[in-house]
Write an enzyme that holds these catalytic residues in place. Sequence first.
Site, mmCIF file in Angstrom:
data_model
loop_
_atom_site.group_PDB
_atom_site.id
_atom_site.type_symbol
_atom_site.label_atom_id
_atom_site.label_comp_id
_atom_site.label_asym_id
_atom_site.label_seq_id
_atom_site.Cartn_x
_atom_site.Cartn_y
_atom_site.Cartn_z
ATOM 1 N N SER A 147 0.864 -1.193 0.000
ATOM 2 C CA SER A 147 0.000 0.000 0.000
ATOM 3 C C SER A 147 0.893 1.234 0.000
ATOM 4 C CB SER A 147 -0.875 0.010 1.259
ATOM 5 O OG SER A 147 -1.494 1.273 1.415
ATOM 6 N N TYR A 160 -2.570 -0.837 9.978
ATOM 7 C CA TYR A 160 -2.524 -1.182 8.547
ATOM 8 C C TYR A 160 -1.208 -0.716 7.906
ATOM 9 C CZ TYR A 160 -4.186 -1.445 3.682
ATOM 10 O OH TYR A 160 -4.327 -1.727 2.340
ATOM 11 N N LYS A 164 1.790 -3.048 6.304
ATOM 12 C CA LYS A 164 2.215 -2.950 4.907
ATOM 13 C C LYS A 164 3.696 -2.573 4.811
ATOM 14 C CE LYS A 164 -1.721 -3.935 2.827
ATOM 15 N NZ LYS A 164 -1.888 -5.138 1.995
HETATM 16 N N1 LIG Z 1 -8.503 -0.421 -1.973
HETATM 17 C C1 LIG Z 1 -7.478 0.334 -1.639
HETATM 18 O O1 LIG Z 1 -7.562 1.569 -1.586
HETATM 19 C C2 LIG Z 1 -6.154 -0.311 -1.314
HETATM 20 C C3 LIG Z 1 -5.041 0.543 -1.174
HETATM 21 C C4 LIG Z 1 -3.815 -0.019 -0.881
HETATM 22 C C5 LIG Z 1 -3.686 -1.382 -0.733
HETATM 23 N N2 LIG Z 1 -4.784 -2.193 -0.857
HETATM 24 C C6 LIG Z 1 -4.584 -3.625 -0.698
HETATM 25 O O2 LIG Z 1 -5.062 -4.282 -1.846
HETATM 26 C C7 LIG Z 1 -5.377 -5.633 -1.518
HETATM 27 C C8 LIG Z 1 -6.744 -5.985 -2.077
HETATM 28 O O3 LIG Z 1 -7.705 -5.191 -1.398
HETATM 29 P P1 LIG Z 1 -9.006 -4.606 -2.123
HETATM 30 O O4 LIG Z 1 -8.917 -3.149 -2.031
HETATM 31 O O5 LIG Z 1 -9.188 -5.261 -3.442
HETATM 32 O O6 LIG Z 1 -10.129 -5.021 -1.090
HETATM 33 P P2 LIG Z 1 -11.207 -6.184 -1.111
HETATM 34 O O7 LIG Z 1 -11.804 -6.167 0.244
HETATM 35 O O8 LIG Z 1 -12.105 -6.009 -2.292
HETATM 36 O O9 LIG Z 1 -10.340 -7.501 -1.335
HETATM 37 C C9 LIG Z 1 -9.633 -8.130 -0.291
HETATM 38 C C10 LIG Z 1 -9.844 -9.614 -0.436
HETATM 39 O O10 LIG Z 1 -9.027 -10.297 0.535
HETATM 40 C C11 LIG Z 1 -9.790 -11.358 1.062
HETATM 41 N N3 LIG Z 1 -9.296 -11.758 2.385
HETATM 42 C C12 LIG Z 1 -9.399 -11.065 3.545
HETATM 43 N N4 LIG Z 1 -8.890 -11.797 4.554
HETATM 44 C C13 LIG Z 1 -8.449 -12.959 4.020
HETATM 45 C C14 LIG Z 1 -7.824 -14.119 4.544
HETATM 46 N N5 LIG Z 1 -7.583 -14.245 5.871
HETATM 47 N N6 LIG Z 1 -7.505 -15.131 3.701
HETATM 48 C C15 LIG Z 1 -7.765 -15.036 2.378
HETATM 49 N N7 LIG Z 1 -8.379 -13.975 1.811
HETATM 50 C C16 LIG Z 1 -8.706 -12.941 2.624
HETATM 51 C C17 LIG Z 1 -11.214 -10.812 1.136
HETATM 52 O O11 LIG Z 1 -12.177 -11.843 1.249
HETATM 53 C C18 LIG Z 1 -11.309 -10.017 -0.156
HETATM 54 O O12 LIG Z 1 -11.822 -10.785 -1.227
HETATM 55 C C19 LIG Z 1 -5.278 -5.728 0.001
HETATM 56 O O13 LIG Z 1 -4.034 -6.294 0.369
HETATM 57 C C20 LIG Z 1 -5.340 -4.285 0.432
HETATM 58 O O14 LIG Z 1 -4.728 -4.079 1.687
HETATM 59 C C21 LIG Z 1 -6.009 -1.673 -1.156
#
Ligand SMILES: NC(=O)c1ccc[n+]([C@@H]2O[C@H](COP(=O)([O-])OP(=O)(O)OC[C@H]3O[C@@H](n4cnc5c(N)ncnc54)[C@H](O)[C@@H]3O)[C@@H](O)[C@H]2O)c1
Length: 286
Positions: A147, A160, A164
């Site tokens: 992130s 968080y 990260k």
């Molecule tokens: N959306 C943002 O702004 C953003 C920014 C920076 C980083 N991220 C990172 O991107 C990645 C994807 O997130 P997203 O934004 O698509 O959110 P999202 O919630 O749509 O996807 C996250 C997925 O991870 C799965 N998950 C959660 N806990 C789990 C576990 N214990 N085992 C297996 N799967 C698990 C969830 O079921 C979900 O499908 C994450 O690592 C998140 O931290 C997101």
Amino acid sequence: MDSSTKPLADRVALVTGGASGIGAAAARRLATDGAHVVIADLDGAGALTTAKEIAEAGGAAWGFECDQTKPDQVDALFDRLVEEHGRLDICVANAGWGRFGTFLEMPRRVWERTFEVNVTGTFAVCQEAARRMATAGNGGSIVVTSSSGAIEPVALFSAYCSAKAALNMMVKIMAYELGQYDIRANAVMPGVTETSMTNSLLDGDSRGYNEAESPLGRLGRPEDVADAIAYLASADSAYVNGAALLVDGGGSAYSPGWFGTDFRVRNSSGWTPRHQQFRFQDNGAR
Ligand SMILES: NC(=O)c1ccc[n+]([C@@H]2O[C@H](COP(=O)([O-])OP(=O)(O)OC[C@H]3O[C@@H](n4cnc5c(N)ncnc54)[C@H](O)[C@@H]3O)[C@@H](O)[C@H]2O)c1
């Protein structure tokens, strides 16, 4: 394009957290590039749905339920993956979890769950992927979804952002140790991206505030991050190892962050995305 000339033809890719958001977009993109994609997620039904959509669009994908915080489930996932697909070339360790609140109010169990899912769970997936790749001797590419918060502090995201940041260091050491097996390890660092993780943070004024703070005038889309993941997964990045690639539209170069407060008011617990009063939101740690 003939399927045999696609950049990832005959490659097998694992995408964790592929039931939704960035992971689902990455799975779709890798499949479009010709990879056979195994989608693993705590949300097993969601993983199957993503796989079905990819298959209906002409790609090759399979969905599995796997909680990456459960070692037996991670082992079972990799055993099945290798048994059914014969090899593993690409691992996109993308699953993540987050809750936010002030440092003073952060419950210990939220801190611990944040590290359990994001750090220990991602470690387990990456370690098992690297072991399988090293044993097979075909090299590979590991891409971790970190992130922009790993390098830019975001108020209310102490757990968080710390988790990260730990992943960024893990990726560098993987790159260092695994290069001798032709296994590359890199991270993507998304900024604010529109997924189910950020929906609740983008209510009301917060969306416009974040759009205004982005040099490109918009929030990130899952496909923006998927494109960067596909690059790091492919031979186009053959000499890129140990990198952490910002995919944030330039937001962290400029933005003062999602939340602000007036530090002239002593002991203030009011953090505001623009006008909105903000307090700790605890949706419960699973
Ligand atoms: N959306 C943002 O702004 C953003 C920014 C920076 C980083 N991220 C990172 O991107 C990645 C994807 O997130 P997203 O934004 O698509 O959110 P999202 O919630 O749509 O996807 C996250 C997925 O991870 C799965 N998950 C959660 N806990 C789990 C576990 N214990 N085992 C297996 N799967 C698990 C969830 O079921 C979900 O499908 C994450 O690592 C998140 O931290 C997101």
